[in-house]
Design a protein around this motif. Structure first.
Motif: not given
Ligand code: 16G
Ligand code: ZN
Length: 534
Positions: A24, A358-360, A377, A379, A381, A502, A504-506, A511
């Motif tokens: 993301t 989620t994700g900009v 979001e 958070n 963003h 869901r 997490s993407g990071t 979560r």
């Molecule tokens: C990334 C995304 C952010 C999102 C977060 C969710 C961008 C620039 N950044 O940091 O918007 O809130 O992932 O994280 O899109 P997660 O998937 O770990 O919950």
């Protein structure tokens, strides 16, 4: 096989056994395993630029709110948008090619597949945040860019939104859509001028303490302040946590993510009760506000609050300008938006709410479909974007009274004040200050607009997060089978309950979010759902 690409790639060999994903927010991981990725990203950036006939493409080296030892990279499209999804896949494939020969072959295969003429000029803008690994990683990108024969502009240190701004300016220079001057000074001039005009002589109350996460936002805010009207006329800003000389302090006990996650002010903050504060993240694309109330209780004003504040203000100004019939405002949120915020927008502001994953990039795409799309979001963003038709309607509109003209002037100034290319903590912060000044509100009045439902966010470590598949903007699970029904059952047991899980993407985790009428119910619900997910 030999040649400049093979040589550049051989200079930065890929570590064995690692798999990289353009997620993301681009590639993001420990900085010491990123060299090979950065060189390959340089190659992809050059290809992407050539595929767009030499338009400028941005490369930002940052890991945002991650710890100091991490780093990352993301690519920016010509108008400042996030990279197209198809190219995310290409980036991932490229990053995972191990041998130099395979990289070179893939480079040429992509060129053939997308009919990219390798003789077309490639133009790439690069910048980085203040991480210690940034200089080394910049060298790796440069090697890739040079090998691909790209023309490069290196802006040194910039916030992520400043880099997006530069890309958009460079690609619109000398056109009717010219966005601004592609220099740091041009950025400060544009936003400080718009701030002054939007204030219309009103003065924000008190002062603002800005925590810069010890990141690149610190020196850039200090620069911006030099361009703002003097504090006697407008806003007094105290800059804290702006130590970029000690990169190991980045995001440590400070910054937007710390404040949002821990629901507390950075320990270094000396702000008193009622003082307005905000925190940026490490690359200054996120902002959250907060203050201590009269009982010294910490109060957070997060992205949901910024969205509701801004949507209500723009709605008022557009109505007062006489444009309410031709311009519709909408708000875009994710499932993490507090239920009370959603209800406030729908029932009190009477505006449409869209929910996206989620994700900009997802929010941005949804907002692009609206006349005026306010997206944030929780958070922090986010930004506001105005469609081309809306901009034209506003430009052509002739006010019919001094009151209409006054409101129209404010709308014009807000369009300039809001970074249209991407969510920008510095621009968002100035916008919030303008709105509060116009409403003559302090943080307490802002907080009083609605009461958040108590909520809880948990991180659950699972065996394989990939089995968690969602639908309905991540609000419902379709896999593992039967799990959603069990979650629904728990949700029904509490008042005003809502919960979702869901992947997490990071991070390698699932979560779980839960909210309910009381803190005890919200926490209980989150715990039960986490148990189900495990
Ligand atoms: C990334 C995304 C952010 C999102 C977060 C969710 C961008 C620039 N950044 O940091 O918007 O809130 O992932 O994280 O899109 P997660 O998937 O770990 O919950
Ligand atoms: Zn960030």
């Amino acid at each position: 096989m030999s040649g400049p690409i093979v040589e550049a790639v051989q200079k930065h060999p890929a570590p064995e056994g690692l798999i990289y994903t353009y997620g993301t927010a681009g590639f993001r991981t420990k900085a010491d395993v990123l060299d090979s990725v950065l060189t390959r990203v340089g190659l992809v950036a050059a290809l992407r630029s050539r595929s767009l006939k030499g338009k400028w493409i941005g490369v930002m080296i940052t890991a945002s709110h991650n710890p100091p030892e991490d780093n990352g990279v993301k690519l920016v499209e010509p108008l400042g948008n996030m990279l197209q999804e198809e190219w995310e896949v290409i980036s991932t494939d490229m990053a995972n090619k191990v041998s130099a020969e395979h990289v070179s072959k893939f480079y040429h295969d992509i060129a053939a597949q997308y009919r990219i003429d390798l003789e077309t000029p490639a133009r790439v803008v690069v910048a980085r945040d203040t991480r210690a690994s940034g200089a080394r990683l910049l060298g790796c990108v440069m090697d890739g860019l040079k090998a691909a024969g790209a023309e490069v502009k290196d802006y040194g240190f910039l916030t992520t939104p400043q880099l997006h701004y530069m890309v958009r300016c460079l690609n619109t220079e000398d056109t009717k859509d010219a966005y601004g001057t592609p220099t740091e000074n041009g950025y400060y001039e544009k936003f400080s001028h718009a701030f002054k005009v939007a204030l219309k002589g009103k003065k924000p109350s008190g002062s603002l303490t800005v925590d810069c996460a010890n990141g690149v936002g610190g020196p850039k805010l200090t620069e911006l302040i030099k361009h703002l009207p003097p504090k006697e006329e407008a806003l007094e800003i105290f800059v804290i946590n702006d130590n970029v000389i000690k990169p190991e302090s980045l995001n440590v006990e400070c910054g937007a993510d710390y404040v949002k996650t821990n629901q507390r002010a950075p320990p270094s903050s000396k702000a008193g009760a009622g003082d307005r504060c905000c925190s940026l993240d490490g690359d200054a694309d996120r902002v959250v506000y907060y203050f201590k109330d009269m009982n010294n209780v910490f109060r957070l004003l997060d992205g949901d609050r910024i969205a509701t504040l801004v949507a209500s203000f723009l709605g008022d100004q557009i109505r007062q300008a006489g444009l309410a019939d031709s311009i519709k405002i909408g708000v875009v949120q994710t499932a993490y938006a507090n239920g009370a915020a959603t209800q406030y927008v729908e029932q009190h502001l009477k505006l449409k709410v869209d929910c996206t994953p989620t994700g900009v990039k997802h929010l941005h795409h949804a907002a692009e479909k609206l006349d005026v799309g306010v997206y944030f979001e929780a958070n922090g963003h986010g930004t506001v974007i105005f469609s081309d038709d809306t901009l034209e309607t506003i430009a052509k509109y002739e006010p019919k009274s001094p009151g209409q003209k006054e409101a129209l002037d404010v709308v014009h100034a807000c369009i300039d004040l809001i970074n249209q290319s991407v969510g920008d903590a510095l621009s968002d912060m100035l916008l919030v200050e303008v709105v509060l000044a116009h409403k003559n509100w302090g943080p307490q009045e802002w907080l009083s607009t609605y009461t958040d439902l108590p909520n809880r966010l948990l991180k659950v470590i699972v065996n394989d997060r990939k089995i968690f598949k969602t639908t309905d903007a991540e609000r419902r699970l379709v896999s593992p089978e039967g799990l959603q029904a069990q979650i629904d059952k728990e949700v029904q047991k509490v008042r005003q309950g809502r919960s979702f899980a869901r992947a997490s993407g990071t991070e390698d985790a699932v979560r779980v979010y839960a909210e309910a009428a009381t803190k005890a119910e919200a926490e209980d619900l989150a715990r039960k759902v986490a148990e189900l997910v495990k």
